[in-house]
Design an enzyme around this catalytic site. Structure first.
Site, PDB file in Angstrom:
ATOM      1  N   HIS A 187      -0.405  -7.776   9.555  1.00  0.00           N
ATOM      2  CA  HIS A 187      -0.535  -6.411   9.025  1.00  0.00           C
ATOM      3  C   HIS A 187      -0.189  -5.334  10.061  1.00  0.00           C
ATOM      4  O   HIS A 187       0.601  -4.431   9.790  1.00  0.00           O
ATOM      5  CB  HIS A 187      -1.969  -6.157   8.547  1.00  0.00           C
ATOM      6  CG  HIS A 187      -2.437  -7.119   7.495  1.00  0.00           C
ATOM      7  ND1 HIS A 187      -1.645  -7.531   6.460  1.00  0.00           N
ATOM      8  CD2 HIS A 187      -3.637  -7.727   7.303  1.00  0.00           C
ATOM      9  CE1 HIS A 187      -2.333  -8.358   5.684  1.00  0.00           C
ATOM     10  NE2 HIS A 187      -3.537  -8.500   6.176  1.00  0.00           N
TER      11      HIS A 187
ATOM     12  N   LYS B 101       0.852  -1.193   0.000  1.00  0.00           N
ATOM     13  CA  LYS B 101       0.000   0.000   0.000  1.00  0.00           C
ATOM     14  C   LYS B 101       0.884   1.238   0.000  1.00  0.00           C
ATOM     15  O   LYS B 101       1.812   1.345   0.801  1.00  0.00           O
ATOM     16  CB  LYS B 101      -0.887   0.038   1.251  1.00  0.00           C
ATOM     17  CG  LYS B 101      -2.016  -0.979   1.253  1.00  0.00           C
ATOM     18  CD  LYS B 101      -2.749  -0.882   2.584  1.00  0.00           C
ATOM     19  CE  LYS B 101      -3.814  -1.942   2.722  1.00  0.00           C
ATOM     20  NZ  LYS B 101      -5.049  -1.630   2.043  1.00  0.00           N
TER      21      LYS B 101
ATOM     22  N   GLU C 148     -13.162  -2.185  11.053  1.00  0.00           N
ATOM     23  CA  GLU C 148     -13.895  -2.445   9.812  1.00  0.00           C
ATOM     24  C   GLU C 148     -15.387  -2.543  10.099  1.00  0.00           C
ATOM     25  O   GLU C 148     -15.785  -3.029  11.167  1.00  0.00           O
ATOM     26  CB  GLU C 148     -13.447  -3.776   9.204  1.00  0.00           C
ATOM     27  CG  GLU C 148     -11.997  -3.797   8.777  1.00  0.00           C
ATOM     28  CD  GLU C 148     -11.606  -5.137   8.142  1.00  0.00           C
ATOM     29  OE1 GLU C 148     -11.077  -5.118   7.041  1.00  0.00           O
ATOM     30  OE2 GLU C 148     -11.870  -6.174   8.764  1.00  0.00           O
TER      31      GLU C 148
END
Ligand code: NDP
Length: 455
Positions: free
Chosen positions: A227, A169, A203
């Site tokens: 992550h 990313k 989320e």
């Protein structure tokens, strides 16, 4: 050198949602150094034509930014082979012999990775072949070690790509530019000036039919072990000599080695876990997690986890790094927030200043720095100002960037074997503590802002 690209598990979600869209966008840019057809392997009784139609539909949905003609020509280059790749003979048959080096992508359920690697060890592969392993790499420290031991005789470390797509990313890579290409932050980037760091990945999505994977994984293994720990590394690492495979990854491993391994008491004090019950998130009704098809409530799988880690080194001693993630929460909030310490002496008597905060929002990509300035009426009355900037949008998806690295043989953004093991070393005492209920599993209604952290 061009490689033959073979995906094992090609009928699965990852391939249609991320890999093929990434390949389509690389194809559109003429950046795809692939020899021959791309081969997808699965257990479905399909032929190549059926597989192409499936991928055209998946790419129409997940690669809408790529032109129709690029999507269709890329999908026209696909070939499908049916095999159960846990059977070494079938695996040998689909890999063929000789030819260009292989780029072999294991897009398989984590539970079969070890079996497939054992089968692969009996199959001679062309020189310069490489392998891509998806997350999670192993289920715990012992299984990660076992996977590394299977890989080592077959592939040199630079040919093993343990994927953590967060590293692809652009905003995540921006952390490095921000820290190591500016003077303004790095000298303040220590325990003397930073009070705490929060890394949050909340989320709104719930389980969405993925019980088969998620219910045996949970939030800690699914998000934090890989992550969020990677984000922690980028925030906390020392400046590398260069962004090459050795220096960059050495500095990340230094951080991981310094993260404190918790005792049982520390697990109780510094971690929390919870599981959603029925509610509404992002305007949708969400069923009780424990009642979802495929979920075994007795597994006590957490859908929310919070872990406060400590990096026991000179730079960070005593600074809490709060890593938090959850499903079915009120908002999608993905950010790293650095809280600076208050000024040592305040000459302004009329108003309390806010602490300086640097906020890196990862989705949408934005950076904000909260400062105190003099007020416009009474100059000795403080006001708060936020300097913000939008970060550069990503030109290639994270998967496209990482796949390009695989094809070009550049492993700098891949997780090194020892790095994967060090991440498990951090998480393992937490998993052990949770298995003896050191931190009880709490409930939260889907759609909540803040799951309870203590009963
Ligand atoms: P799926 O369950 O959707 O797909 C797995 C694929 O592997 C299916 O095609 C399945 O075929 C195939 N498969 C299973 N066993 C065998 C076998 N013995 N021989 C041949 N094929 C087999 O999983 P995902 O695609 O979601 O995930 C794959 C990997 O990617 C996992 O490690 C996951 O953690 C990771 N990942 C997934 C993400 C996602 O959003 N989906 C995101 C990030 C990582 P069949 O249908 O016949 O069982």
């Amino acid at each position: 050198m061009a490689a033959r690209f073979v995906i094992l598990g090609a009928t699965g979600d990852l391939t249609g949602r991320y890999l093929m869209p990434a390949v389509a966008s690389l194809h559109e840019r003429n950046q795809l150094p692939i020899a021959g057809r791309i081969v997808g392997v699965g257990r479905e009784d399909w032929d190549s034509e059926r597989f192409r139609r499936h991928m055209i539909a998946r790419c129409a949905r997940h690669a809408a930014h790529v032109s129709t003609s690029a999507r269709e020509t890329m999908c026209g280059n696909l070939e499908y082979r049916r095999a159960d790749v846990t059977d070494p003979d079938q695996l040998r048959r689909v890999l063929g012999d000789g030819g260009a080096p292989l780029a072999l992508y294991l897009a398989l359920p984590p539970a079969v990775a070890g079996t497939v690697l054992r089968g692969l060890s009996g199959i001679p592969l062309p020189e310069n072949s490489r392998i891509v392993c998806e997350k999670p790499f192993g289920h715990d420290l012992a299984s990660a070690r076992e996977l590394n031991a299977l890989l080592r005789p077959m592939f040199p470390e630079h040919a093993v790509f343990r994927i953590d797509h967060f590293l692809g990313k652009q905003t995540v890579q921006n952390i490095l530019g921000l820290r190591f290409a500016n003077r303004v932050f790095e000298y303040l980037w220590t325990r003397d000036h930073i009070e705490r760091v929060e890394i949050t990945w909340d989320e709104t999505v719930a389980l969405e039919g993925r019980a088969g994977y998620y219910d045996t994984t949970g939030a800690l293994r699914d998000m934090i072990q890989n992550h969020l720990v990677q984000l922690l590394c980028l925030v906390a690492m020392e400046a590398p000599l260069g962004f090459n495979e050795r220096d960059f990854r050495d500095r990340k491993v230094d951080v991981l080695r310094a993260v404190r391994r918790f005792s049982a008491d520390e697990v109780a004090e510094h971690t929390a876990r919870a599981r959603y019950t029925a509610g509404r998130s992002a305007g949708r009704a969400v069923p009780n997690y424990a009642d979802e098809p495929g979920v075994d409530p007795a597994r006590q799988t957490e859908t929310f986890a919070r872990v406060t880690l400590f990096i026991d080194n000179w730079r960070w001693a005593g600074v809490p790094f709060v890593l938090r993630t959850g499903k079915a929460l009120a908002t999608d909030l993905n950010e790293i927030v650095v809280h600076f310490r208050p000024v040592p002496h305040l000459a302004f008597e009329k108003s309390a200043p806010a602490v300086n905060v640097l906020r890196l929002r990862l989705n949408p990509d934005r950076m904000e720095l909260a400062l105190n300035i003099n007020g416009c009426g009474d100059p000795f009355d403080l006001e708060h100002a936020v300097l913000g900037t939008k970060l550069q949008p990503q030109d290639l998806s994270a998967y496209a960037r990482l796949l390009l690295d695989v094809f070009e043989g550049n492993a700098v953004l891949s997780i090194r074997g020892d790095e994967a093991e060090e991440s498990w070393r951090i998480v393992e005492p937490i998993l052990a503590g949770w298995s003896t209920n050191a931190a009880p599993l709490l409930d939260y209604p889907a759609g909540t802002e803040a799951p309870p952290e203590r009963s």
